[in-house]
Design an enzyme around this catalytic site. Structure first.
Site, mmCIF file in Angstrom:
data_model
loop_
_atom_site.group_PDB
_atom_site.id
_atom_site.type_symbol
_atom_site.label_atom_id
_atom_site.label_comp_id
_atom_site.label_asym_id
_atom_site.label_seq_id
_atom_site.Cartn_x
_atom_site.Cartn_y
_atom_site.Cartn_z
ATOM 1 C CB THR A 1 23.497 78.131 29.037
ATOM 2 O OG1 THR A 1 24.281 77.374 28.362
ATOM 3 C CG2 THR A 1 22.081 77.825 28.886
ATOM 4 C CE LYS B 1 18.215 68.810 24.589
ATOM 5 N NZ LYS B 1 17.674 68.537 25.852
ATOM 6 C CB VAL C 1 18.356 62.160 34.965
ATOM 7 C CG1 VAL C 1 18.078 63.508 35.683
ATOM 8 C CG2 VAL C 1 19.264 62.407 33.563
ATOM 9 C CE1 TYR D 1 21.485 69.213 23.218
ATOM 10 C CE2 TYR D 1 21.058 70.603 21.175
ATOM 11 C CZ TYR D 1 21.204 70.246 22.676
ATOM 12 O OH TYR D 1 20.314 71.228 23.390
#
Length: 253
Positions: A194, A163, A58, A159
């Site tokens: 996950t 976000k 991406v 992070y």
């Protein structure tokens, strides 16, 4: 918006939230192009019926543009895009080993924020070319943030920044895309079960789950996928971030 006889793109589709979402969309009748790194695609089990894995980074706009064009070039219109691709390394701004790795910080933002923006933008371009449905809608895009956008913990500077950017992107993106009949929503998950989380000890996971008010457990990837389906199906949801976290508010560590 109806999913049957439409096309969907899901990033991070080879595992975790992305895999659950791709399977759920396909089960509702969409043809799903599941983007993920080539190495992740090679390591993934065979996709479910209706899902095709596509090796895409991406952070590579050229590769994204080509993959989106392929997805949009089929018989069914591209209507749904879900951005799940992301990375979550941990490092303190000042730690025992020195300052935060500046290249790592840039990499996290490049994958989580710029990658999300790239897929969103290039997919929206193709969605805008389709004929609207009977309600005047052409599509819906769902981005993935995190509760770390609001309560980043120790070691989550990179992070949380990435976000937080996804959260801040939500309303202006929805406003930009509204004239084209495209809705934009964001989900901010809490602690989800996950594959990455399954690698840590049971004791550590139990401690994390105990901090969730109710239900006191990890979120299931299927619950994320269910929320995506709800967003797709409710045409009046637009321009908002939904926390999926059992009322969790993260402590400093």
């Amino acid at each position: 918006m109806e999913l049957a006889r439409t096309t969907a793109v899901v990033t991070g589709a080879a595992s975790g939230l992305g895999a659950a979402t791709a399977a759920a969309l396909a089960a509702r009748g969409a043809t799903v192009h599941g983007f993920d790194l080539p190495s992740a695609v090679d390591a993934a089990p065979a996709p479910p019926a209706g899902v095709e894995y596509v090796g895409v980074d991406v952070t590579d706009p050229g590769a994204v543009r080509a993959a989106v064009a392929r997805a949009a070039g089929g018989a069914d219109p591209l209507r749904t895009v879900v951005n799940c691709a992301g990375i979550a390394p941990s490092q303190r701004i000042l730690g025992r080993r020195g300052v935060h790795d500046l290249d790592l910080y840039a990499r996290v933002l490049q994958v989580n924020l710029v990658g999300t923006f790239t897929v969103m933008t290039l997919a929206a371009e193709r969605i805008a070319e389709t004929e609207p449905d009977r309600h005047g809608q052409r599509g819906v895009i769902v981005n993935t943030a995190s509760v770390a956008a609001y309560e980043g913990q120790v070691g989550q500077a990179a992070y949380a920044s990435s976000k937080g950017g996804v959260v801040a992107l939500t309303l202006p993106a929805a406003r930009d895309l509204a004239p084209h009949g495209i809705r934009l929503m964001t989900i901010a998950p809490g602690i989800m079960l996950t594959p990455m989380m399954q690698t840590v000890s049971e004791e550590y996971r139990a401690g994390l789950a105990a901090g969730v008010p109710f239900p006191s457990r990890f979120g299931d990837t299927g619950e994320y996928a269910d929320l995506v389906l709800s967003i797709v199906g409710n045409d009046y949801l637009n321009g908002e971030v939904i926390r999926l976290d059992g009322a969790l508010r993260m402590p400093p560590r």
